[in-house]
Scaffold this motif. Structure first.
Motif, short mmCIF file in Angstrom:
data_model
loop_
_atom_site.label_atom_id
_atom_site.label_comp_id
_atom_site.label_asym_id
_atom_site.label_seq_id
_atom_site.Cartn_x
_atom_site.Cartn_y
_atom_site.Cartn_z
N PRO A 137 0.81 -1.23 0.00
CA PRO A 137 0.00 0.00 0.00
C PRO A 137 0.84 1.27 0.00
CG PRO A 137 -0.83 -1.58 1.61
CD PRO A 137 0.49 -2.10 1.14
N ALA A 138 1.98 1.25 0.71
CA ALA A 138 2.84 2.43 0.73
C ALA A 138 3.42 2.71 -0.65
CB ALA A 138 3.96 2.25 1.76
N ARG A 139 3.82 1.63 -1.35
CA ARG A 139 4.33 1.84 -2.72
C ARG A 139 3.24 2.36 -3.64
NH1 ARG A 139 6.59 -3.18 -1.51
NH2 ARG A 139 5.13 -4.24 -2.90
N GLU A 140 2.03 1.82 -3.48
CA GLU A 140 0.91 2.30 -4.30
C GLU A 140 0.62 3.77 -3.99
OE1 GLU A 140 -2.27 2.49 -6.92
OE2 GLU A 140 -0.64 1.04 -6.73
N LEU A 141 0.69 4.13 -2.71
CA LEU A 141 0.45 5.52 -2.33
C LEU A 141 1.53 6.43 -2.92
CD1 LEU A 141 -1.39 7.33 -0.60
CD2 LEU A 141 0.18 6.96 1.30
N THR A 142 2.77 5.96 -2.93
CA THR A 142 3.86 6.74 -3.52
C THR A 142 3.64 6.94 -5.01
OG1 THR A 142 5.40 5.88 -1.85
CG2 THR A 142 6.35 6.84 -3.85
N ARG A 150 -5.87 7.15 -8.40
CA ARG A 150 -6.30 6.86 -7.04
C ARG A 150 -5.56 5.65 -6.49
NH1 ARG A 150 -7.87 11.03 -8.16
NH2 ARG A 150 -9.95 11.98 -7.92
N VAL A 151 -5.56 5.53 -5.17
CA VAL A 151 -4.92 4.39 -4.51
C VAL A 151 -5.94 3.26 -4.41
CG1 VAL A 151 -3.76 3.58 -2.43
CG2 VAL A 151 -3.43 5.93 -3.21
N GLU A 152 -5.60 2.12 -4.96
CA GLU A 152 -6.51 0.98 -4.95
C GLU A 152 -6.16 0.04 -3.79
OE1 GLU A 152 -6.37 -0.83 -8.76
OE2 GLU A 152 -7.17 0.94 -9.82
N TYR A 153 -6.53 0.45 -2.60
CA TYR A 153 -6.31 -0.37 -1.41
C TYR A 153 -7.44 -0.11 -0.44
CZ TYR A 153 -4.10 -2.38 2.72
OH TYR A 153 -3.83 -3.14 3.83
N GLU A 154 -8.13 -1.14 -0.04
CA GLU A 154 -9.32 -0.99 0.80
C GLU A 154 -9.17 -1.74 2.12
OE1 GLU A 154 -11.76 0.96 0.23
OE2 GLU A 154 -11.08 1.59 -1.76
N GLY A 155 -7.96 -1.82 2.66
CA GLY A 155 -7.75 -2.52 3.93
C GLY A 155 -8.40 -1.79 5.09
N ALA A 156 -8.59 -2.54 6.18
CA ALA A 156 -9.21 -1.96 7.38
C ALA A 156 -8.17 -1.44 8.37
CB ALA A 156 -10.09 -3.02 8.07
N ASP A 157 -6.89 -1.45 7.99
CA ASP A 157 -5.84 -1.02 8.91
C ASP A 157 -5.50 0.45 8.68
OD1 ASP A 157 -4.72 -1.19 6.44
OD2 ASP A 157 -3.25 -2.73 6.92
N GLU A 158 -4.39 0.89 9.32
CA GLU A 158 -4.00 2.30 9.22
C GLU A 158 -3.63 2.68 7.79
OE1 GLU A 158 -2.88 0.14 11.34
OE2 GLU A 158 -3.21 0.89 13.38
N GLY A 184 -4.93 1.42 5.10
CA GLY A 184 -6.20 1.57 4.38
C GLY A 184 -6.83 2.92 4.65
N GLU A 185 -6.78 3.36 5.90
CA GLU A 185 -7.32 4.68 6.24
C GLU A 185 -6.51 5.78 5.55
OE1 GLU A 185 -9.67 7.59 7.59
OE2 GLU A 185 -10.04 5.42 7.73
N MET A 186 -5.18 5.59 5.50
CA MET A 186 -4.34 6.57 4.80
C MET A 186 -4.69 6.62 3.31
SD MET A 186 -0.18 6.66 4.42
CE MET A 186 0.03 6.40 6.18
N ALA A 187 -4.91 5.44 2.71
CA ALA A 187 -5.27 5.40 1.30
C ALA A 187 -6.60 6.10 1.05
CB ALA A 187 -5.34 3.94 0.81
N ARG A 231 -9.65 10.85 -0.83
CA ARG A 231 -10.53 11.98 -0.57
C ARG A 231 -9.84 13.30 -0.92
NH1 ARG A 231 -11.97 8.76 4.00
NH2 ARG A 231 -10.51 9.90 5.31
N MET A 232 -8.55 13.38 -0.57
CA MET A 232 -7.80 14.58 -0.93
C MET A 232 -7.70 14.74 -2.44
SD MET A 232 -3.76 15.41 -0.26
CE MET A 232 -3.36 14.18 -1.51
N ALA A 233 -7.44 13.63 -3.14
CA ALA A 233 -7.35 13.68 -4.60
C ALA A 233 -8.68 14.08 -5.22
CB ALA A 233 -6.90 12.32 -5.13
#
Length: 470
Positions: free
Chosen positions: A186-191, A205-213, A215-218, A223-225
Motif C-alpha cells: 500500500p505504501a508503494r501504491e500511495l507513492t 487513485r490508490v486501490e487499497y481498501e484494507g481496514a488497517d492504518e 487503508g485509512e491513509m489510502a 478523498r484529498m485527490a
C-alpha cells in the motif's frame, strides 16, 4: 546506500530468527557447563566422605592405625587420580600410599582416562571415632573435568543448534521478505499515486481498501485527490466563465471605441454612459477575485470591536431598498438589539453578499426578509427569500469556491457565498443554508455575542468602499 523499508523489515525478521535460535544455544551451554561442574563437585565430595568413613572404620576395627589394614584403600585414591597422606592425632604421618613413581604414573593415567584436570589444592579432612579426632586425611583430588564422550555430545548439540539457527534465520528472512513486501505494497501504491498527482494526473487513485492504518491513509489520500480534482474542475469552469464574462464587455468596448475613432458614431452622452457601464462590469469581475483572496485571509486582518448589529443591518437594508424596489421585490426586516464583537466592515460585507444573492435569485413580485434575533450567547441573522430555491443536489456545494448553480451563468462569478462563509468562520461563527425548490431559500448566520457591558462602536452606514461579490 539507501535501503528500502521492506529490506530492513526482512533483515529484522532474520535477526529475530537467529537470536531466537542463538538464545537457547547459549542457555543450553551455560546450563550444561554449570550443572555438570556441580555434578562433578558432588561426586568428589562423595569420594571424600567415603574415604574418611573407610579410614575411620579401619581405626575402630584395629584399635589404631595399621598400615596392613589401610593398603586396600590405596586403590580408591589411585582410581580418582589423587594423592593421600594420613596423619595421626599428633600430626605425624602414619601412611602415605601412591608415593612412588609407578603410583604417580598410574594416577596420571587415571586422570587422563577420566578427563580430569590437574591436581587441586590439599584438603585436610578430620577423621572422628566416637566423637574424638583420631587423625587427619590430607587429600589432593583432580579438578573437575569433562569426559571426551561428554565433550563430543556437547559439540554435537552445539552443531545441531547452529544448524537450526541458520535454518531459522534463512526461513525468517524469506518469510520476512514476503510479509514486508505485502505490508509495504500500500505504501508503494500511495507513492505512485502521489507522484502521478504531482505529474498532473489528477484522476489517479490508490486501490487499497484494507481496514488497517494504511487503508485509512489510502482513503484519506483518495478523498484529498477527489477534492483537488473537483477544485481543478471548478477553477477551469470559473476561468471559462470569467473569459466569457470578459469577452462581452471587451467586445462592446472595442466596437464602440472603434466606432468613435472612425467617426461612425458621435461621442454622445449615451455612448459614454455605455462605455462607463462596461468598465464598471469589468471592475466588478476583478473585485470579485480580490474579495475572495482577502476573505480567505480575513482571520489575520479583522479589526474586532463590540458592534451593535441592528443599526448595521438597518443601514444595509436601507442601501438595498432602491435596487429591490427597481426589481419589483419587497424587502422587509425584523431586527432585535444585539451587540457582537466583530469587524463591522467585514460583517457588513457578509450582509451585502447575502442580500445581493437574494436579489439576484428572487423574481419580481417576490419578497426578501432580514431577521436578527438573540439566542443564548449568539446573535442569529437570517436572510430569507421566496425565489426558486436550490436543487437538493446543489445545496451541499453552494459555499464552495467558484460554484455556480444551473442557470446562474449570467448572475455573477459564484464566489459571493464563499466570501461570506470565510468571513463568518473568521469571526468564530457559523453559516448554514436551507432551501426547498419552489419555496425559497434561507441563509442563517450565527455570531458570538459580545461580553456583557461592552460598549458598541459606531457601525458603517454605507458600503461604497466594500467589494460586493457575485
Amino acid at each position: 546506500m539507501r535501503r528500502s523499508f521492506a529490506f530492513r523489515l526482512a533483515a529484522a525478521f532474520a535477526g529475530v530468527g537467529i537470536a531466537a535460535a542463538a538464545l537457547p544455544a547459549i542457555l543450553v551451554n551455560v546450563a550444561f557447563g554449570t550443572r555438570f561442574e556441580r555434578y562433578l563437585e558432588e561426586q568428589r565430595g562423595v569420594r571424600q566422605r567415603q574415604l574418611v568413613a573407610a579410614l575411620a572404620d579401619s581405626y575402630a576395627r584395629m584399635g589404631g592405625w595399621r598400615t596392613s589394614d589401610l593398603e586396600p584403600l590405596a586403590a580408591l585414591i589411585l582410581m580418582d587420580g589423587g594423592t593421600l597422606r594420613l596423619e595421626d592425632a599428633e600430626g605425624r604421618t602414619v601412611w602415605a600410599p601412591a608415593t612412588g613413581a609407578a603410583a604417580s604414573a598410574m594416577a596420571r593415567m587415571h586422570r587422563q582416562m577420566m578427563g580430569s584436570g590437574p591436581l587441586g589444592p590439599e584438603r585436610r579432612l578430620p577423621i572422628e571415632v566416637d566423637g574424638s579426632v583420631v587423625g587427619t586425611a590430607v587429600v589432593r583430588l583432580p579438578e573437575p573435568g569433562v569426559l571426551p564422550q561428554d565433550e563430543a555430545f556437547r559439540a554435537s548439540v552445539n552443531r545441531l543448534l547452529l544448524a537450526g539457527g541458520i535454518a531459522a534465520g534463512i526461513l525468517a528472512m524469506g518469510l520476512g521478505a514476503v510479509l514486508a513486501r505485502r505490508a509495504t505494497a500500500p505504501a508503494r501504491e500511495l507513492t505512485r499515486a502521489a507522484r502521478a498527482m504531482a505529474a498532473g494526473h489528477r484522476s489517479h487513485r490508490v486501490e487499497y481498501e484494507g481496514a488497517d492504518e494504511l487503508g485509512e491513509m489510502a482513503r484519506a489520500f483518495n478523498r484529498m485527490a477527489d477534492a483537488i480534482e473537483e477544485e481543478d474542475r471548478l477553477r477551469r469552469a470559473f476561468a471559462a466563465d470569467v473569459a466569457h464574462e470578459l469577452r462581452t464587455p471587451l467586445a462592446i468596448l472595442r466596437s464602440e471605441i472603434e466606432a468613435l475613432q472612425d467617426g461612425v458614431e458621435e461621442p454622445s452622452r449615451e455612448a459614454l454612459a455605455s462605455l462607463h457601464e462596461e468598465t464598471l462590469r469589468l471592475g466588478r469581475l476583478v473585485a470579485d477575485l480580490e474579495t475572495l483572496a482577502s476573505a480567505e485571509a480575513a482571520g489575520f486582518s479583522l479589526e474586532r470591536r463590540p458592534v451593535a448589529l441592528r443599526p448595521l443591518l438597518e443601514g444595509a437594508v436601507e442601501e438595498f431598498a432602491g435596487p429591490f424596489e427597481t426589481a419589483g421585490v419587497r424587502l422587509g426586516s425584523e431586527l432585535e438589539d444585539a451587540v457582537a464583537e466583530v469587524d463591522p466592515v467585514r460583517i457588513r460585507q457578509v450582509v451585502t453578499n447575502l442580500l445581493s444573492n437574494a436579489l439576484k435569485f428572487t423574481p419580481a413580485g417576490g419578497a426578501v426578509r432580514v431577521e436578527l434575533r438573540r439566542h443564548g450567547t449568539e446573535a442569529v441573522l437570517r436572510v430569507s427569500d421566496t425565489g426558486p430555491g436550490i436543487p437538493p443536489d446543489e445545496l451541499p456545494h453552494v459555499f464552495e469556491r467558484f460554484f455556480r448553480g444551473r442557470g446562474a451563468r449570467a448572475r455573477g462569478s459564484g464566489i459571493g457565498l464563499t466570501v461570506a462563509r470565510e468571513l463568518v468562520l473568521a469571526h468564530g461563527g457559523e453559516i448554514a443554508v436551507e432551501s426547498e425548490p419552489g419555496r425559497g431559500t434561507t441563509f442563517t448566520v450565527r455570531l458570538p455575542l459580545a461580553a456583557a457591558g461592552a460598549g458598541a462602536a459606531p457601525e458603517p452606514r454605507a458600503s461604497a468602499g466594500l467589494p460586493r461579490a457575485g
